[in-house]
Motif scaffolding. Structure first.
Motif, PDB file in Angstrom:
ATOM      1  N   LEU A   1     -71.426  19.690  19.880  1.00  0.00           N
ATOM      2  CA  LEU A   1     -71.397  19.951  18.453  1.00  0.00           C
ATOM      3  C   LEU A   1     -70.084  20.625  18.079  1.00  0.00           C
ATOM      4  O   LEU A   1     -69.544  21.405  18.856  1.00  0.00           O
ATOM      5  N   SER A   2     -69.621  20.320  16.880  1.00  0.00           N
ATOM      6  CA  SER A   2     -68.430  20.974  16.343  1.00  0.00           C
ATOM      7  C   SER A   2     -68.776  21.616  15.009  1.00  0.00           C
ATOM      8  O   SER A   2     -69.661  21.145  14.289  1.00  0.00           O
ATOM      9  N   CYS A   3     -68.068  22.665  14.701  1.00  0.00           N
ATOM     10  CA  CYS A   3     -68.216  23.346  13.414  1.00  0.00           C
ATOM     11  C   CYS A   3     -66.808  23.598  12.893  1.00  0.00           C
ATOM     12  O   CYS A   3     -66.099  24.465  13.432  1.00  0.00           O
ATOM     13  N   ALA A   4     -66.409  22.851  11.890  1.00  0.00           N
ATOM     14  CA  ALA A   4     -65.084  22.989  11.310  1.00  0.00           C
ATOM     15  C   ALA A   4     -65.131  24.009  10.177  1.00  0.00           C
ATOM     16  O   ALA A   4     -66.025  23.961   9.322  1.00  0.00           O
ATOM     17  N   ALA A   5     -64.179  24.918  10.184  1.00  0.00           N
ATOM     18  CA  ALA A   5     -64.131  25.974   9.182  1.00  0.00           C
ATOM     19  C   ALA A   5     -62.941  25.786   8.257  1.00  0.00           C
ATOM     20  O   ALA A   5     -61.860  25.384   8.689  1.00  0.00           O
ATOM     21  N   SER A   6     -63.155  26.087   6.988  1.00  0.00           N
ATOM     22  CA  SER A   6     -62.059  26.061   6.020  1.00  0.00           C
ATOM     23  C   SER A   6     -62.182  27.281   5.131  1.00  0.00           C
ATOM     24  O   SER A   6     -63.241  27.896   5.038  1.00  0.00           O
ATOM     25  N   GLY A   7     -61.065  27.617   4.490  1.00  0.00           N
ATOM     26  CA  GLY A   7     -61.078  28.804   3.648  1.00  0.00           C
ATOM     27  C   GLY A   7     -60.313  29.933   4.307  1.00  0.00           C
ATOM     28  O   GLY A   7     -59.196  29.736   4.776  1.00  0.00           O
ATOM     29  N   ARG A   8     -60.924  31.053   4.408  1.00  0.00           N
ATOM     30  CA  ARG A   8     -60.282  32.224   4.990  1.00  0.00           C
ATOM     31  C   ARG A   8     -60.019  32.015   6.480  1.00  0.00           C
ATOM     32  O   ARG A   8     -60.684  31.217   7.127  1.00  0.00           O
ATOM     33  N   THR A   9     -59.085  32.735   7.025  1.00  0.00           N
ATOM     34  CA  THR A   9     -58.640  32.569   8.401  1.00  0.00           C
ATOM     35  C   THR A   9     -59.787  32.613   9.388  1.00  0.00           C
ATOM     36  O   THR A   9     -60.518  33.603   9.474  1.00  0.00           O
ATOM     37  N   PHE A  10     -59.937  31.523  10.133  1.00  0.00           N
ATOM     38  CA  PHE A  10     -61.061  31.348  11.053  1.00  0.00           C
ATOM     39  C   PHE A  10     -61.122  32.460  12.088  1.00  0.00           C
ATOM     40  O   PHE A  10     -62.205  32.946  12.442  1.00  0.00           O
TER      41      PHE A  10
ATOM     42  N   ASN B   1     -59.193  28.614  17.798  1.00  0.00           N
ATOM     43  CA  ASN B   1     -58.752  29.234  16.549  1.00  0.00           C
ATOM     44  C   ASN B   1     -57.576  28.486  15.919  1.00  0.00           C
ATOM     45  O   ASN B   1     -57.403  28.517  14.704  1.00  0.00           O
ATOM     46  N   ALA B   2     -56.799  27.812  16.739  1.00  0.00           N
ATOM     47  CA  ALA B   2     -55.677  27.027  16.197  1.00  0.00           C
ATOM     48  C   ALA B   2     -56.179  25.815  15.407  1.00  0.00           C
ATOM     49  O   ALA B   2     -55.508  25.340  14.494  1.00  0.00           O
ATOM     50  N   LYS B   3     -57.364  25.314  15.779  1.00  0.00           N
ATOM     51  CA  LYS B   3     -57.946  24.155  15.099  1.00  0.00           C
ATOM     52  C   LYS B   3     -59.052  24.540  14.129  1.00  0.00           C
ATOM     53  O   LYS B   3     -59.701  23.667  13.547  1.00  0.00           O
ATOM     54  N   ASN B   4     -59.294  25.845  13.984  1.00  0.00           N
ATOM     55  CA  ASN B   4     -60.339  26.325  13.069  1.00  0.00           C
ATOM     56  C   ASN B   4     -61.698  25.694  13.374  1.00  0.00           C
ATOM     57  O   ASN B   4     -62.443  25.318  12.463  1.00  0.00           O
ATOM     58  N   THR B   5     -62.021  25.593  14.649  1.00  0.00           N
ATOM     59  CA  THR B   5     -63.226  24.878  15.051  1.00  0.00           C
ATOM     60  C   THR B   5     -64.002  25.648  16.114  1.00  0.00           C
ATOM     61  O   THR B   5     -63.423  26.189  17.054  1.00  0.00           O
TER      62      THR B   5
END
Length: 123
Positions: free
Chosen positions: A20-29, A74-78
């Motif tokens: 599973l993956s969880c992609a984050a957007s918005g504020r710094t992951f 953290n580089a991929k926000n994932t």
């Protein structure tokens, strides 16, 4: 704020694997501690795993320890959840969650939640 989007769920036979993956957007992951939870039909949402901001510490529920691995890039926000040796009782909707304060094991420890991804394990 952070927005979370899970993916990678599906149908798999018992003994199989999914990631599973969880992609984050918005504020710094990297500001957020992250967690995975799941909810089976008719049951309460339960803790699966959590990871601290820098990925240095992880914690697991006993039911998945040794089979699931939480990690983050953290580089991929994932955020990821590698699930091996899957069992029918792992069938559930899986959610990722984020919080600025700590990597907790309770639902109330997390402020932000994704919409979930279905995992179905057939016997």
């Amino acid at each position: 704020q952070v927005q979370l989007f899970e993916s990678g769920g599906g149908l798999v036979q018992a003994g199989g694997s999914l990631r599973l993956s969880c992609a984050a957007s918005g504020r710094t992951f990297s500001f957020y501690a992250m967690g995975w939870f799941r909810q089976a039909p008719g049951k309460q949402r339960e803790f699966i795993a959590t990871i601290r901001r820098n990925g240095g510490n992880t914690y697991y529920a006993d039911s998945v320890k040794g089979r699931f691995t939480i990690s983050r890039d953290n580089a991929k926000n994932t955020l990821y959840l590698q699930m091996n040796s899957l069992k029918p009782e792992d069938t559930a909707v899986y959610y990722c969650a984020a919080d600025l304060l700590r990597a907790g094991m309770s639902l109330r420890d997390y402020e932000y939640w994704g919409q979930g991804t279905q995992v179905t394990v057939s016997s």
